[in-house]
Design an enzyme around this catalytic site. Structure first.
Site: not given
Ligand SMILES: Cc1cc2nc3c(=O)[nH]c(=O)nc-3n(C[C@H](O)[C@H](O)[C@H](O)COP(=O)(O)OP(=O)(O)OC[C@H]3O[C@@H](n4cnc5c(N)ncnc54)[C@H](O)[C@@H]3O)c2cc1C
Length: 338
Positions: A164, A238, A334
């Protein structure tokens, strides 16, 4: 370039908590992004890139200029006899991208089905699930420096991937915009079904010789039964990372908690299940007003509707303190707290 002011972010984070952004722009092209960066060289605002908002917790309004990644596009750029290289722009939805790869016979990402969020965010915390991490399929990450629009390509080994974790969550946090990721996928399936829940689901469905699409469907079934859907209950998956501890500390813990689940971690460390610790400490199903710990999954903090990000954060502080007192272990979040 369109700039919105004091934009409500409730719809832009899966916790569904209220917060506003001082400035907000959708990034539909690299030209728009570069124009914004140029303007900001005079204005000097902080930037916050947002994908699906599924790994952020807004605890207050932000003064940052939120850049909502809407860059789209997926295509095959190269192939050889064993592999295929696919580039995907950062604003693509992760799960739709996984399905696209499977439909086209490009394998490897099946265990990562149904993880919410965007392609652009997948390298940031090296998303992982059911025994697979995305780092094993990332070839290159394309970024733009938010201070001067300079483009830089990070090869897999330059990303410093860990559990992570990556360079984008550390040194480069908030400094670069990930606009494109190139994945190296397999033409022949190389399935990972080591995870018990996955095995059980395949057995339940009577599938003995699974194809990658069967793995994807099994992952979707398991995830849907275990994790709350953010559309129904606000959450970010998580909330805490699984802690990694030394063998010595583990041996001492085991004396008091002989049934403590443990897994091999990185660099000879032992990984514990944060969810087990939280459950064992009695937090599973705990509710305080409109925030709480999910009934089925102790690792997931939830917003039942009107909870605020600050309330979720305060609850997480209480849990961290309690786990420290009961087990001597400090949980790390996380989720990205804003
Ligand atoms: C129900 C649920 C289940 C999940 N299960 C998992 C799992 O099994 N495994 C896992 O690893 N994660 C899991 N996650 C967490 C999440 O889905 C991941 O971390 C995902 O990659 C986040 O993507 P996002 O586009 O929503 O990021 P965001 O929430 O929009 O951003 C997350 C972080 O990344 C930065 N960021 C986003 N996009 C960019 C970019 N293009 N360039 C630079 N910085 C950026 C943001 O500023 C922030 O700091 C889960 C979340 C939920 C709600």
């Amino acid at each position: 370039m369109e700039i919105k002011e004091d934009k409500d972010l409730t719809q832009y984070n899966t916790f569904g908590v209220g917060a506003t952004a001082r400035f907000f722009s959708e990034i539909n092209s690299l030209d728009t992004l570069k124009e914004i960066i140029k303007k900001n060289q005079v204005d000097g605002n902080e930037f916050l890139t947002l994908g699906g908002g599924s790994n952020v917790l807004f605890t207050k309004n932000t003064d940052a200029w939120v850049l909502k990644n809407e860059l789209k596009g997926v295509r095959k750029i190269k192939e050889d006899s064993e592999n295929v290289w696919i580039e995907a722009f950062g604003g693509e939805d992760w799960h739709s991208f996984v399905l696209y790869t499977l439909e086209n016979g490009y394998y490897g990402l099946e265990n990562l089905s149904l993880i919410p969020g965007s392609v652009g965010a997948c390298p940031i915390q090296n998303i992982g699930a059911y025994g697979v991490e995305v780092k094993d399929f990332i070839s290159d990450v394309y970024t733009i420096d938010l201070s001067n629009s300079e483009e830089e390509v990070f090869t897999n080994s330059q990303c410093d991937f860990g559990y992570r974790n990556s360079i984008f969550k550390n040194e480069l946090k908030g400094r670069v915009f990930i606009y494109k990721v190139v994945f190296k996928l397999n033409k022949s399936p190389n399935l990972n079904v080591a995870y018990r829940a996955l095995n059980e689901e395949l057995e339940k469905q009577g599938i003995n010789n699974p194809e990658p699409i069967d793995i994807s469907k099994a992952v979707i079934a398991v995830r849907s039964s275990k994790l709350p859907d953010p559309k129904e209950i606000g959450n970010s998956g998580s909330f805490f990372k699984n802690p990694e501890i030394t063998k010595e500390i583990f041996e001492k813990l085991k004396l008091n908690f002989p049934d403590i689940p443990n897994y091999p971690g990185a660099n000879g460390l032992i990984k514990l299940a944060a969810g087990w610790l939280i459950d064992r400490a009695g937090w599973k199903g705990y509710r305080d007003g409109d925030v709480g710990v999910h009934k089925k999954q102790a690792l997931v903090l939830v917003n039942y509707g009107k909870g605020s990000g600050k309330e979720v954060y305060d609850l997480s502080e209480r849990i961290i303190l309690d786990i420290k007192n009961k087990f001597g272990i400090t949980l790390a979040r996380e989720v990205n707290v804003i």
